[in-house]
Design a protein around this motif. Structure first.
Motif, PDB file in Angstrom:
ATOM      1  N   LYS A 270      26.566  55.039  42.689  1.00 34.75           N
ATOM      2  CA  LYS A 270      26.601  53.799  41.922  1.00 34.75           C
ATOM      3  C   LYS A 270      26.915  54.136  40.470  1.00 34.75           C
ATOM      4  CE  LYS A 270      23.206  51.264  44.640  1.00 34.75           C
ATOM      5  NZ  LYS A 270      21.897  50.606  44.601  1.00 34.75           N
TER       6      LYS A 270
ATOM      7  N   LYS B 260      32.343  53.859  32.932  1.00 34.30           N
ATOM      8  CA  LYS B 260      33.424  53.645  33.896  1.00 34.30           C
ATOM      9  C   LYS B 260      34.751  54.164  33.350  1.00 34.30           C
ATOM     10  CE  LYS B 260      34.862  50.313  37.327  1.00 34.30           C
ATOM     11  NZ  LYS B 260      34.624  49.005  37.907  1.00 34.30           N
TER      12      LYS B 260
ATOM     13  N   SER C 232      31.661  48.713  41.956  1.00 32.15           N
ATOM     14  CA  SER C 232      30.606  49.324  41.144  1.00 32.15           C
ATOM     15  C   SER C 232      30.175  50.694  41.663  1.00 32.15           C
ATOM     16  CB  SER C 232      29.398  48.389  41.096  1.00 32.15           C
ATOM     17  OG  SER C 232      28.881  48.217  42.401  1.00 32.15           O
TER      18      SER C 232
ATOM     19  N   ASP D  16      26.394  52.476  37.824  1.00 38.27           N
ATOM     20  CA  ASP D  16      25.267  52.161  36.943  1.00 38.27           C
ATOM     21  C   ASP D  16      24.195  53.255  36.936  1.00 38.27           C
ATOM     22  OD1 ASP D  16      26.437  49.781  36.201  1.00 38.27           O
ATOM     23  OD2 ASP D  16      25.231  48.551  37.557  1.00 38.27           O
ATOM     24  N   ASN D  17      24.169  54.094  37.965  1.00 40.38           N
ATOM     25  CA  ASN D  17      23.176  55.165  38.044  1.00 40.38           C
ATOM     26  C   ASN D  17      23.685  56.493  37.480  1.00 40.38           C
ATOM     27  OD1 ASN D  17      21.664  53.227  39.283  1.00 40.38           O
ATOM     28  ND2 ASN D  17      21.334  54.354  41.173  1.00 40.38           N
TER      29      ASN D  17
END
Length: 74
Positions: free
Chosen positions: A55, A2, A39, A57-58
């Motif tokens: 996303k 991030k 997110s 996280d992906n």
């Protein structure tokens, strides 16, 4: 990850990402970040020629696109 995305957005950079999709396919995308929302990130995807939501996280990797200087002969 991030932090890298925030930094790229702050400097208005175009970045390449390695992204894992819903079907577990890994793709390389060239994007221009528009906004970070919780997110997810919204970005213009040059691969799909459309605005997309990813996303965080992906996202497996983020690296800036470095444009090569042209017309410089030594």
């Amino acid at each position: 990850m991030k932090d890298q995305i925030k930094k790229a957005m702050q400097y208005n950079q175009i970045v390449d990402i390695m992204y894992i999709a819903k079907d577990d396919a890994i793709t390389k995308r060239r994007i221009k970040l528009i906004k970070i929302a919780g997110s997810t990130v919204q970005a213009y995807c040059f691969t799909r020629h459309a605005k997309r939501t990813f996303k965080i996280d992906n996202i497996l990797a983020v690296y800036p696109v470095i444009s090569k200087a042209s017309g410089l002969n030594a």
